[in-house]
Design a protein around this motif. Structure first.
Motif, short mmCIF file in Angstrom:
data_model
loop_
_atom_site.label_atom_id
_atom_site.label_comp_id
_atom_site.label_asym_id
_atom_site.label_seq_id
_atom_site.Cartn_x
_atom_site.Cartn_y
_atom_site.Cartn_z
N LEU A 1 54.13 45.31 41.55
CA LEU A 1 54.57 46.66 41.23
C LEU A 1 54.27 46.87 39.75
O LEU A 1 54.88 46.22 38.89
N VAL A 2 53.31 47.72 39.45
CA VAL A 2 52.96 48.05 38.07
C VAL A 2 53.68 49.34 37.72
O VAL A 2 53.58 50.33 38.45
N PHE A 3 54.39 49.36 36.60
CA PHE A 3 55.22 50.52 36.30
C PHE A 3 55.14 50.92 34.84
O PHE A 3 54.76 50.13 33.97
N GLU A 4 55.51 52.15 34.58
CA GLU A 4 55.72 52.67 33.23
C GLU A 4 57.04 53.43 33.23
O GLU A 4 57.35 54.15 34.19
N VAL A 5 57.80 53.26 32.17
CA VAL A 5 59.07 53.97 32.00
C VAL A 5 58.98 54.79 30.72
O VAL A 5 58.69 54.26 29.65
N ARG A 6 59.22 56.09 30.84
CA ARG A 6 59.16 57.00 29.69
C ARG A 6 60.58 57.44 29.34
O ARG A 6 61.33 57.92 30.20
N PHE A 7 60.93 57.23 28.09
CA PHE A 7 62.29 57.50 27.63
C PHE A 7 62.38 58.87 26.95
O PHE A 7 61.39 59.38 26.41
N PRO A 8 63.58 59.47 26.95
CA PRO A 8 63.75 60.76 26.28
C PRO A 8 63.46 60.64 24.78
O PRO A 8 63.58 59.56 24.18
N ALA A 9 63.10 61.73 24.19
CA ALA A 9 62.84 61.75 22.74
C ALA A 9 64.10 61.32 22.00
O ALA A 9 65.21 61.74 22.33
N GLY A 10 63.91 60.45 21.01
CA GLY A 10 65.03 59.98 20.20
C GLY A 10 65.72 58.74 20.76
O GLY A 10 66.59 58.18 20.09
N ALA A 11 65.37 58.31 21.97
CA ALA A 11 65.98 57.11 22.54
C ALA A 11 65.52 55.87 21.79
O ALA A 11 64.38 55.80 21.33
N THR A 12 66.42 54.92 21.64
CA THR A 12 66.08 53.66 20.97
C THR A 12 65.37 52.75 21.97
O THR A 12 65.96 52.34 22.98
N VAL A 13 64.11 52.43 21.65
CA VAL A 13 63.30 51.61 22.56
C VAL A 13 62.64 50.50 21.75
O VAL A 13 61.96 50.78 20.76
N PRO A 14 62.82 49.24 22.12
CA PRO A 14 62.16 48.16 21.39
C PRO A 14 60.64 48.29 21.46
O PRO A 14 60.08 48.80 22.44
N THR A 15 59.97 47.81 20.45
CA THR A 15 58.52 47.84 20.42
C THR A 15 57.91 46.52 20.91
O THR A 15 56.70 46.37 20.92
#
Length: 229
Positions: free
Chosen positions: A118-132
């Motif tokens: 299962l290959v996936f992408e998750v897109r977070f709302p603007a301003g959400a804290t997301v590790p790089t």
């Protein structure tokens, strides 16, 4: 009546006799109550076959030409043919069941090689804290048959305007349509994304549409089979 019709009637009689004796045996509660397994085996393999023989003989006699006395040889011959056909049908049915049971005994998606992904992408709302990086992110595929840890691919992380997108993959080991992907970022509530794939999860070369959770995050995914891109 043609011989083939007599044989067909005999087969129907054999089946009816088998079922009738088995049902009668069950309803009247014959056998040893202290040993129901042995009683059941006797009903299946001893008494019910006797009913099949009786049903085949009776049906062969009933379909004999009216007004003529059927010879013992013709009745016996038709009865034997009917029982033989019924036995062949039983063997064929058992063979088909065994083949089906073998094919579905274990619900592996791909028993002959590597599992699909299962290959996936998750897109977070603007301003959400997301590790790089992968640190602080855990992925888990949850099904009604198993759980499977996944991996993120930091090199595939990107920005979509002012939104951060993470990417990763996880093995699809089992044939089930009850799947969900848990994406956990340290210090944040767990995000559970339903995965709407069929049980066999066919290969798709492109991602599906984005699917949104109530918190504004979105996921898209595809199934990738070994040897395909």
């Amino acid at each position: 009546m043609k011989s083939s019709s007599r044989v067909a009637a005999g087969v129907a009689g054999a089946v009816a006799g088998y079922v009738a004796i088995f049902v009668l045996f069950s309803l009247l509660d014959f056998g040893d109550r202290a040993d129901p397994i042995t009683s059941g085996l006797l009903a299946l393999f001893v008494y019910s076959p006797m009913g099949a023989i009786g049903g085949a003989v009776l049906a062969s006699r009933l379909v004999s030409r009216p007004g003529t006395a059927p010879g013992n040889g013709s009745v016996a011959s038709n009865s034997l043919k009917s029982l033989g056909v019924a036995a062949l049908l039983c063997v064929a049915g058992i063979g088909i069941y065994i083949a089906y049971a073998y094919a579905t005994a274990t619900p592996w998606l791909n028993r002959n090689g590597g599992n699909p992904l299962l290959v996936f992408e998750v897109r977070f709302p603007a301003g959400a804290t997301v590790p790089t990086s992968a640190q602080g992110i855990t992925i888990e595929l949850q099904t009604d048959l198993n759980t499977m840890p996944g991996e993120v691919t930091p090199a595939a992380f990107y920005r979509d305007g002012d939104q951060r997108v993470i990417a990763g993959e996880v093995e699809l080991a089992f044939r089930t349509s009850h799947r969900q992907l848990a994406v956990n970022i340290q210090g944040q509530p767990s995000r559970i994304y339903p995965i709407d794939l069929t049980a066999r999860a066919p290969h798709t070369p492109e991602f599906g549409t984005w699917r949104r959770l109530d918190d504004g995050s979105e996921i898209r995914y595809r199934a990738k089979w070994p040897g395909k891109t």
